[in-house]
Design a protein around this motif. Structure first.
Motif, PDB file in Angstrom:
ATOM      1  N   LYS A  68      41.095   9.841  53.798  1.00 36.79           N
ATOM      2  CA  LYS A  68      40.113  10.599  54.588  1.00 36.79           C
ATOM      3  C   LYS A  68      40.469  12.087  54.598  1.00 36.79           C
ATOM      4  O   LYS A  68      41.637  12.455  54.558  1.00 36.79           O
ATOM      5  CB  LYS A  68      40.068  10.047  56.012  1.00 36.79           C
ATOM      6  N   ASP A  69      39.440  12.915  54.646  1.00 36.97           N
ATOM      7  CA  ASP A  69      39.671  14.357  54.677  1.00 36.97           C
ATOM      8  C   ASP A  69      40.117  14.809  56.064  1.00 36.97           C
ATOM      9  O   ASP A  69      39.838  14.151  57.064  1.00 36.97           O
ATOM     10  CB  ASP A  69      38.386  15.103  54.310  1.00 36.97           C
ATOM     11  N   LEU A  70      40.801  15.939  56.076  1.00 38.53           N
ATOM     12  CA  LEU A  70      41.310  16.482  57.326  1.00 38.53           C
ATOM     13  C   LEU A  70      40.760  17.897  57.482  1.00 38.53           C
ATOM     14  O   LEU A  70      40.873  18.713  56.572  1.00 38.53           O
ATOM     15  CB  LEU A  70      42.843  16.515  57.257  1.00 38.53           C
ATOM     16  N   HIS A  71      40.125  18.172  58.613  1.00 37.97           N
ATOM     17  CA  HIS A  71      39.595  19.511  58.862  1.00 37.97           C
ATOM     18  C   HIS A  71      40.439  20.202  59.917  1.00 37.97           C
ATOM     19  O   HIS A  71      40.422  19.810  61.084  1.00 37.97           O
ATOM     20  CB  HIS A  71      38.127  19.436  59.286  1.00 37.97           C
ATOM     21  N   LEU A  72      41.181  21.189  59.500  1.00 41.43           N
ATOM     22  CA  LEU A  72      42.098  21.870  60.408  1.00 41.43           C
ATOM     23  C   LEU A  72      41.378  22.940  61.232  1.00 41.43           C
ATOM     24  O   LEU A  72      40.298  23.388  60.884  1.00 41.43           O
ATOM     25  CB  LEU A  72      43.226  22.543  59.615  1.00 41.43           C
ATOM     26  N   SER A  73      42.050  23.315  62.308  1.00 43.63           N
ATOM     27  CA  SER A  73      41.511  24.388  63.153  1.00 43.63           C
ATOM     28  C   SER A  73      41.837  25.756  62.569  1.00 43.63           C
ATOM     29  O   SER A  73      41.341  26.770  63.042  1.00 43.63           O
ATOM     30  CB  SER A  73      42.106  24.270  64.551  1.00 43.63           C
ATOM     31  N   ILE A  74      42.682  25.768  61.547  1.00 44.62           N
ATOM     32  CA  ILE A  74      43.115  27.025  60.925  1.00 44.62           C
ATOM     33  C   ILE A  74      41.928  27.769  60.302  1.00 44.62           C
ATOM     34  O   ILE A  74      41.058  27.150  59.708  1.00 44.62           O
ATOM     35  CB  ILE A  74      44.149  26.726  59.809  1.00 44.62           C
ATOM     36  N   ASP A  75      41.899  29.077  60.486  1.00 45.44           N
ATOM     37  CA  ASP A  75      40.932  29.924  59.800  1.00 45.44           C
ATOM     38  C   ASP A  75      41.674  30.611  58.660  1.00 45.44           C
ATOM     39  O   ASP A  75      42.576  31.407  58.885  1.00 45.44           O
ATOM     40  CB  ASP A  75      40.363  30.963  60.775  1.00 45.44           C
ATOM     41  N   ARG A  76      41.274  30.282  57.435  1.00 42.20           N
ATOM     42  CA  ARG A  76      42.047  30.736  56.282  1.00 42.20           C
ATOM     43  C   ARG A  76      42.122  32.261  56.181  1.00 42.20           C
ATOM     44  O   ARG A  76      43.138  32.812  55.803  1.00 42.20           O
ATOM     45  CB  ARG A  76      41.414  30.146  55.012  1.00 42.20           C
ATOM     46  N   ARG A  77      41.032  32.936  56.540  1.00 45.41           N
ATOM     47  CA  ARG A  77      41.035  34.406  56.435  1.00 45.41           C
ATOM     48  C   ARG A  77      42.019  35.005  57.433  1.00 45.41           C
ATOM     49  O   ARG A  77      42.810  35.898  57.113  1.00 45.41           O
ATOM     50  CB  ARG A  77      39.630  34.953  56.739  1.00 45.41           C
ATOM     51  N   LEU A  78      41.966  34.489  58.678  1.00 48.33           N
ATOM     52  CA  LEU A  78      42.870  34.999  59.700  1.00 48.33           C
ATOM     53  C   LEU A  78      44.313  34.647  59.352  1.00 48.33           C
ATOM     54  O   LEU A  78      45.239  35.438  59.557  1.00 48.33           O
ATOM     55  CB  LEU A  78      42.472  34.411  61.062  1.00 48.33           C
ATOM     56  N   GLN A  79      44.492  33.453  58.807  1.00 48.53           N
ATOM     57  CA  GLN A  79      45.810  33.006  58.379  1.00 48.53           C
ATOM     58  C   GLN A  79      46.389  33.988  57.359  1.00 48.53           C
ATOM     59  O   GLN A  79      47.543  34.395  57.446  1.00 48.53           O
ATOM     60  CB  GLN A  79      45.690  31.611  57.751  1.00 48.53           C
ATOM     61  N   TYR A  80      45.556  34.385  56.413  1.00 46.96           N
ATOM     62  CA  TYR A  80      45.999  35.310  55.370  1.00 46.96           C
ATOM     63  C   TYR A  80      46.366  36.663  55.974  1.00 46.96           C
ATOM     64  O   TYR A  80      47.432  37.212  55.677  1.00 46.96           O
ATOM     65  CB  TYR A  80      44.879  35.478  54.339  1.00 46.96           C
ATOM     66  N   ALA A  81      45.495  37.161  56.861  1.00 46.22           N
ATOM     67  CA  ALA A  81      45.761  38.467  57.471  1.00 46.22           C
ATOM     68  C   ALA A  81      47.048  38.410  58.294  1.00 46.22           C
ATOM     69  O   ALA A  81      47.877  39.325  58.242  1.00 46.22           O
ATOM     70  CB  ALA A  81      44.586  38.875  58.350  1.00 46.22           C
ATOM     71  N   ALA A  82      47.219  37.331  59.047  1.00 51.57           N
ATOM     72  CA  ALA A  82      48.398  37.188  59.891  1.00 51.57           C
ATOM     73  C   ALA A  82      49.654  37.104  59.029  1.00 51.57           C
ATOM     74  O   ALA A  82      50.688  37.710  59.335  1.00 51.57           O
ATOM     75  CB  ALA A  82      48.271  35.948  60.771  1.00 51.57           C
ATOM     76  N   TYR A  83      49.543  36.365  57.932  1.00 50.35           N
ATOM     77  CA  TYR A  83      50.708  36.202  57.063  1.00 50.35           C
ATOM     78  C   TYR A  83      51.135  37.540  56.471  1.00 50.35           C
ATOM     79  O   TYR A  83      52.315  37.887  56.448  1.00 50.35           O
ATOM     80  CB  TYR A  83      50.395  35.215  55.934  1.00 50.35           C
ATOM     81  N   LEU A  84      50.129  38.300  56.031  1.00 53.14           N
ATOM     82  CA  LEU A  84      50.422  39.605  55.430  1.00 53.14           C
ATOM     83  C   LEU A  84      51.076  40.533  56.456  1.00 53.14           C
ATOM     84  O   LEU A  84      52.065  41.212  56.154  1.00 53.14           O
ATOM     85  CB  LEU A  84      49.118  40.224  54.928  1.00 53.14           C
ATOM     86  N   GLY A  85      50.511  40.535  57.677  1.00 52.01           N
ATOM     87  CA  GLY A  85      51.056  41.393  58.735  1.00 52.01           C
ATOM     88  C   GLY A  85      52.494  41.040  59.047  1.00 52.01           C
ATOM     89  O   GLY A  85      53.366  41.916  59.157  1.00 52.01           O
ATOM     90  N   LEU A  86      52.764  39.736  59.172  1.00 52.62           N
ATOM     91  CA  LEU A  86      54.117  39.296  59.502  1.00 52.62           C
ATOM     92  C   LEU A  86      55.082  39.591  58.362  1.00 52.62           C
ATOM     93  O   LEU A  86      56.193  40.087  58.577  1.00 52.62           O
ATOM     94  CB  LEU A  86      54.108  37.794  59.799  1.00 52.62           C
ATOM     95  N   LYS A  87      54.629  39.329  57.150  1.00 51.88           N
ATOM     96  CA  LYS A  87      55.505  39.509  55.990  1.00 51.88           C
ATOM     97  C   LYS A  87      55.925  40.979  55.854  1.00 51.88           C
ATOM     98  O   LYS A  87      57.079  41.286  55.581  1.00 51.88           O
ATOM     99  CB  LYS A  87      54.783  39.030  54.732  1.00 51.88           C
ATOM    100  N   LYS A  88      54.942  41.861  56.054  1.00 56.81           N
ATOM    101  CA  LYS A  88      55.233  43.296  55.963  1.00 56.81           C
ATOM    102  C   LYS A  88      56.306  43.690  56.973  1.00 56.81           C
ATOM    103  O   LYS A  88      57.253  44.406  56.646  1.00 56.81           O
ATOM    104  CB  LYS A  88      53.956  44.106  56.249  1.00 56.81           C
ATOM    105  N   ALA A  89      56.141  43.191  58.224  1.00 54.04           N
ATOM    106  CA  ALA A  89      57.083  43.570  59.278  1.00 54.04           C
ATOM    107  C   ALA A  89      58.471  43.002  58.994  1.00 54.04           C
ATOM    108  O   ALA A  89      59.481  43.692  59.146  1.00 54.04           O
ATOM    109  CB  ALA A  89      56.577  43.086  60.633  1.00 54.04           C
ATOM    110  N   VAL A  90      58.518  41.737  58.560  1.00 50.44           N
ATOM    111  CA  VAL A  90      59.812  41.106  58.285  1.00 50.44           C
ATOM    112  C   VAL A  90      60.525  41.871  57.167  1.00 50.44           C
ATOM    113  O   VAL A  90      61.730  42.112  57.210  1.00 50.44           O
ATOM    114  CB  VAL A  90      59.624  39.617  57.912  1.00 50.44           C
ATOM    115  N   TYR A  91      59.736  42.314  56.183  1.00 56.37           N
ATOM    116  CA  TYR A  91      60.303  43.078  55.067  1.00 56.37           C
ATOM    117  C   TYR A  91      60.759  44.453  55.534  1.00 56.37           C
ATOM    118  O   TYR A  91      61.876  44.889  55.248  1.00 56.37           O
ATOM    119  CB  TYR A  91      59.244  43.197  53.963  1.00 56.37           C
ATOM    120  N   LYS A  92      59.897  45.122  56.299  1.00 58.65           N
ATOM    121  CA  LYS A  92      60.177  46.486  56.741  1.00 58.65           C
ATOM    122  C   LYS A  92      61.437  46.551  57.601  1.00 58.65           C
ATOM    123  O   LYS A  92      62.254  47.459  57.462  1.00 58.65           O
ATOM    124  CB  LYS A  92      58.969  46.998  57.532  1.00 58.65           C
ATOM    125  N   PHE A  93      61.598  45.580  58.507  1.00 59.39           N
ATOM    126  CA  PHE A  93      62.745  45.608  59.407  1.00 59.39           C
ATOM    127  C   PHE A  93      63.901  44.747  58.896  1.00 59.39           C
ATOM    128  O   PHE A  93      64.853  44.504  59.608  1.00 59.39           O
ATOM    129  CB  PHE A  93      62.327  45.163  60.816  1.00 59.39           C
TER     130      PHE A  93
END
Lengths: 89, 577
Positions: B219-244
């Motif tokens: 059976k398919d699974l429909h997550l509550s995750i929003d892929r666009r927001l997930q991508y933006a959040a990931y990029l934001g976090l990754k940048k900060a983790v890298y920067k600091f």
């Protein structure tokens, strides 16, 4: 006696008819079965194709790629905070 | 005539001999037939069926995983696995070399495998190749090479969602993350049916109309995750983790109204479509890793104070002289803040202020408040491997522990718990367990007075408003939240490493999103939550509000009051169109 012979003859013809029919439909079944097999196979292939296209699509619409195309090819960018205006109605 | 009569005697004798001989033969045939038909019937019947009647497996695919907008996050695609019957390949080594070349295998090794395991019925030599490559193998037309359909899992979101969705092993069984949590739901049952095959192995007929075992696709699974927001959040976090140059980091975005997890990102991560080189990125740190939160806990201590009815948000506490001894431990503030109202205790993040507030209340009350907000208990998201965090029972608190707990030490939380706890303020005092599944909304329950929740919301919005140039500020929206900067405990004390965090929600007038950001061990001079985690919060929140079309509630520049500026801006937009 003649009557009996007639019935026997009739039954023989019916029997022959049924047997021919049986062979005919057996053959027909085989043919149809072969067809379902090939349609089944086609279905599997189409399913695989669909999954492949899904993957291709999701690669093409990946946020990463869209961002890159928007920035590099279309020269788009996110508005700076100062550029954002709110329309009050 | 005489002659023939003379011979007749001889003939009858001969006939008798021939008859006897034939009878013997007949007896032999009957005995043999008996032994085959009656005594060996079962054996021969099964042997015959083995050659013609086969059970064939109907392969089914694992269910797909989609985000809340139907974008695929995990897909199964049919691939071909190549196997061999070693015994049949012993005499065609020249073709084995071609086979090895097509499949990019070492020919010598393959030959060695064939010779050493020549008794095996079947073994895989290459699994999950593309149908195109399989066609090349089929073109070799080799006897003893067989093909099976297997499914390969593909993760279009890649590393942005890797440790949340998890992955499956080579047998298609979920190993980590949601793939493991919802393995039963996603896994299908492959069916079986009996068929008749001809000599060439082609299926000629189905024996039963019904399948022996019905094939049930996963059976398919429909997550509550929003892929666009997930991508933006990931990029934001990754940048900060890298920067600091931080060790790791997590961020969670919750929908206040439903408790749905819209984004959950972690650093480090891994590429789920490639080979996993290390185990570092596999954990979904937002729910598995616990830490001492520090100042982000202070609002909950203030809740305890307000519930006691001894304080109002305007009550004043004296924090002079910036040092305060409790039970032999000295609590410091950043500087001497003098007299502070409860609002200002949060704005300045005064350690002494919250300590004085809670020490006047019972230990049990503070524990009860923390407990109600879900600390020390699993959040109920159902994620496999989720940590419950740690909240010691109030019986075991010394006075110094009591004070430490008020500023977020001596207890451990997960980033998800932090986000859920803050959404209580945003949701009129009602707690709701977070969920990963779209539409699977958990019941909420009132845990604090809605009045206190709105007071806290107001106080937390002052934290961002009253601190000039607060990095959590976002234009046009009001933000409420709190920073945290906690020393990381190590053996025998606290290290010089910090855990920087920010938890907050927006817009204050009608909260829609809660974002919690945790950054572990940032290097360099900047380690305060306000400098490290708050900018990530602001970036994620800004994108989230934009993607969800949340109306602005605090317009800094509107079209009405800046018509002069607006004209060139509008033209700029017009040019692009």
């Amino acid at each position: 006696m003649n009557m009996q012979n007639g019935i026997t003859l009739l039954l023989v013809f019916i029997l022959i008819g049924v047997l021919v029919n049986y062979v005919f439909f057996q053959n027909e079944t085989r043919k149809l079965f072969a067809e379902t097999q090939s349609v089944e196979k086609q279905k599997l292939e189409l399913n695989a194709e669909w999954a492949r296209l899904q993957i291709e699509k999701s690669t093409l619409v990946s946020n990463n790629r869209i961002e890159q195309v928007a920035r590099e090819q279309l020269g788009m960018k996110l508005p700076e905070d100062e550029q954002v205006l709110v329309i009050v109605r | 005539m005489r002659k023939s009569q003379h011979k007749q005697v001889n003939i009858s004798l001969r006939i008798a001999i021939v008859m006897a001989f034939l009878l013997c033969c007949f007896v032999v045939v009957v005995v043999r037939a008996f032994s085959i038909q009656v005594r060996g019937a079962e054996f021969y019947q099964s042997q015959g069926e083995k050659r013609h009647v086969r059970e064939v497996e109907i392969p089914v695919s694992r269910g797909s995983i989609y985000d809340r907008n139907g974008e695929p996050l995990a897909l199964s695609t049919a691939m071909v696995s190549v196997g061999i019957v070693p015994g049949q390949l012993l005499d065609q080594f020249s073709k084995v070399e071609q086979l090895a070349e097509v499949l990019d295998l070492n020919a010598d090794e393959l030959k060695q495998i064939i010779t050493s395991r020549k008794d095996r019925q079947f073994l895989f030599i290459k699994r999950r190749i593309t149908p195109m490559l399989a066609d090349q193998v089929k073109a070799l037309n080799m006897k003893g090479v067989e093909f099976r359909t297997e499914f390969k899992r593909f993760y279009p979101a890649g590393e942005t969602l890797a440790n949340v969705v998890g992955f499956t092993d080579v047998e298609d069984v979920g190993q980590e993350g949601l793939e493991r949590t919802y393995d039963n739901w996603l896994t299908g049952t492959s069916g079986k049916k009996t068929v008749v095959k001809d000599l060439l192995g082609q299926v000629v007929a189905d024996i039963d109309i019904d399948e022996l075992v019905q094939a049930k696709p996963g059976k398919d699974l429909h997550l509550s995750i929003d892929r666009r927001l997930q991508y933006a959040a990931y990029l934001g976090l990754k940048k900060a983790v890298y920067k600091f140059r931080a060790t790791s980091g997590s961020a969670v975005v919750l929908d206040v109204k439903t408790g749905e997890i819209l984004a959950m990102v972690n650093q480090p991560s891994f590429n789920p479509n490639g080979t996993k080189e290390s185990n570092e990125g596999l954990r979904n740190r937002s729910v598995t890793d616990i830490y001492e939160p520090g100042s982000v806990m202070k609002p909950f201590a203030v809740v305890a104070a307000l519930e006691s009815a001894e304080y109002t948000p305007q009550s004043v506490v004296n924090t002079s002289p910036g040092e305060y001894e409790v039970d032999g431990f000295v609590i410091h503030d950043f500087r001497d803040y003098g007299e502070l109202s409860l609002v200002d205790i949060l704005v300045k993040s005064s350690n002494i202020g919250v300590a004085k507030l809670v020490l006047g209340l019972g230990k049990e009350h503070l524990w009860d408040v923390y407990h109600r907000f879900g600390f020390g208990q699993s959040s109920g998201s159902g994620f496999m491997g989720e940590s419950a965090g740690y909240l010691p029972h109030h019986d075991r608190w010394r006075t110094a522990d009591h004070a430490a707990l008020s500023r977020g030490y001596n207890l451990s939380v997960t980033t998800l718990q932090m986000a859920s706890a803050y959404s209580v303020f945003a949701n009129q005092g009602r707690y709701r367990s977070p969920t990963f599944i779209k539409g699977n909304i958990n019941e909420d329950k009132a845990i604090i007075d809605p009045m206190i929740a709105s007071q806290l919301t107001d106080m937390l919005s002052h934290v961002v408003q009253d601190n000039d140039g607060h990095k959590a500020f976002i234009p046009n929206y009001s933000v409420a939240g709190k920073t945290g900067t906690a020393r990381i405990a190590e053996k025998g004390g606290y290290s010089d490493n910090y855990m920087s965090s920010f938890v907050g929600f927006s817009p204050v007038s009608s909260p829609r999103l809660v974002v919690a950001v945790t950054i572990n061990n940032p290097q360099g001079d900047a380690y305060y939550g306000g400098l490290v985690a708050a900018p990530v919060f602001a970036e994620i929140m800004k994108t989230g509000l934009r993607l969800l079309n949340v109306p602005a509630d605090q317009m800094s520049r509107t079209l009405a009051d800046s018509t002069v500026d607006a004209v060139p801006l509008m033209q700029e937009v017009g040019d692009v169109q």
